[in-house]
Design a protein around this motif. Sequence first.
Motif: not given
Length: 405
Positions: A308-327
């Motif tokens: 999404a970031g590479e495609l310029g879809n910032v809204q998708v990246a903002i909506d999904l990114g912080p919710r991904v638990n990578t711990a």
Amino acid sequence: MTMNLTIGERVAWYRRRRGLSQEVLAGLIGRTADWLGKIENNRIELDRLSVIKSLADVLDVSLGDLLAEPSLVEWTADSGMETVPALRAALTEYRTITALGARGESSVPPDLDDLRKETAKLWNAYQASRFGFVTGQLPGLLTQAQVAADELVGREQEEARGLLGLTYQLAATQLTKLGETDLAWIAADRGLSVVRPVGDPTITGSLFRSVSHALLSTGRYQDAVRLTTDAADYLDQYLTEAGPKLLSVYGTLLLGGSVAAARANDAGTARTFLTAADEAAGRLGGDANHLWTAFGPTNVAIHRVAAAGELGNVQVAIDLGPRVNTAGLPMERRVRHALEVSRAYGAWNRQHEALSVLLDAEQMAPEQVRHHYLGRQLVLTWIRQQRGKPSSELVGLARRLHVLE
């Protein structure tokens, strides 16, 4: 050129060297002179690699020239004082490809158990973001693995070739992180040549990933998409009875392809690769780290954000990114995702949150943040965009990343 220029400032520098006006350069990539002026004056962040690559092509420079790559590997207690030059010497050792002369090393092959342990140790160190350590240790491991592949016979030689291939893959992956694109290509090519006679689809598929990474690092996004398609077709014949290692290699290959497609502005193919990777993750049953792939549903989600970031879809990246638990993932994956989240916040003009994410990432893996173009360029652009005095946190980070004196 020094490290303390933004990508936009580098574009301006090369544009002037080529004798092009802003109107001409902008027109050659289908943009306006006003847009280019804002890029060169740091009023717009230039962080999409597809756009950066189009500018590099028109200016007749490499992608790395605009990204300020390769970056210097600093001497630390972890890295020692022999880093990329020693690895370059190991990769360009003439005796490896000519079989002429003595190596100057004992021809007694190392114990395979020891070789397995050393290979695993360096892969684990890479996933822990200890880039200097990995770079410093790789030349010795390459030499030992090559001796084993040359001197052993039968099934032991096949296993030694597989370990040598994985070592070359690690070299290609590490060198890509450092921006040493030509060396990464050599390592990927050597690795595939070593494992091809073995005929193991899992190891071969894993080496395809390193070729894809090498293509991505040089901006050959369409080629990386085609490689992903061809490699997936090759592996498809083995998938019916595939075990977790092959499923992980297959899925991770598709994830790399999704980023390549996104950088090529091919959203449809990116979605296709992500969907297929998600299906493989479902078959796997959860997050795992077979053959150091860190593959599973979480890594698929990470790549959805990256695409999404590479495609310029910032809204998708903002909506999904912080919710991904990578711990639960290796450090390298966690920090790479943090860079994407920071980019998304920055593009959304939420610089405070972007800086907070980046500072947390630096705490976890300072080497990785320092060596990735995205972290450096985000920080430098934020510095340039400040109307008043930048915060002490931002200035301190800029100095640690060596983009500010």
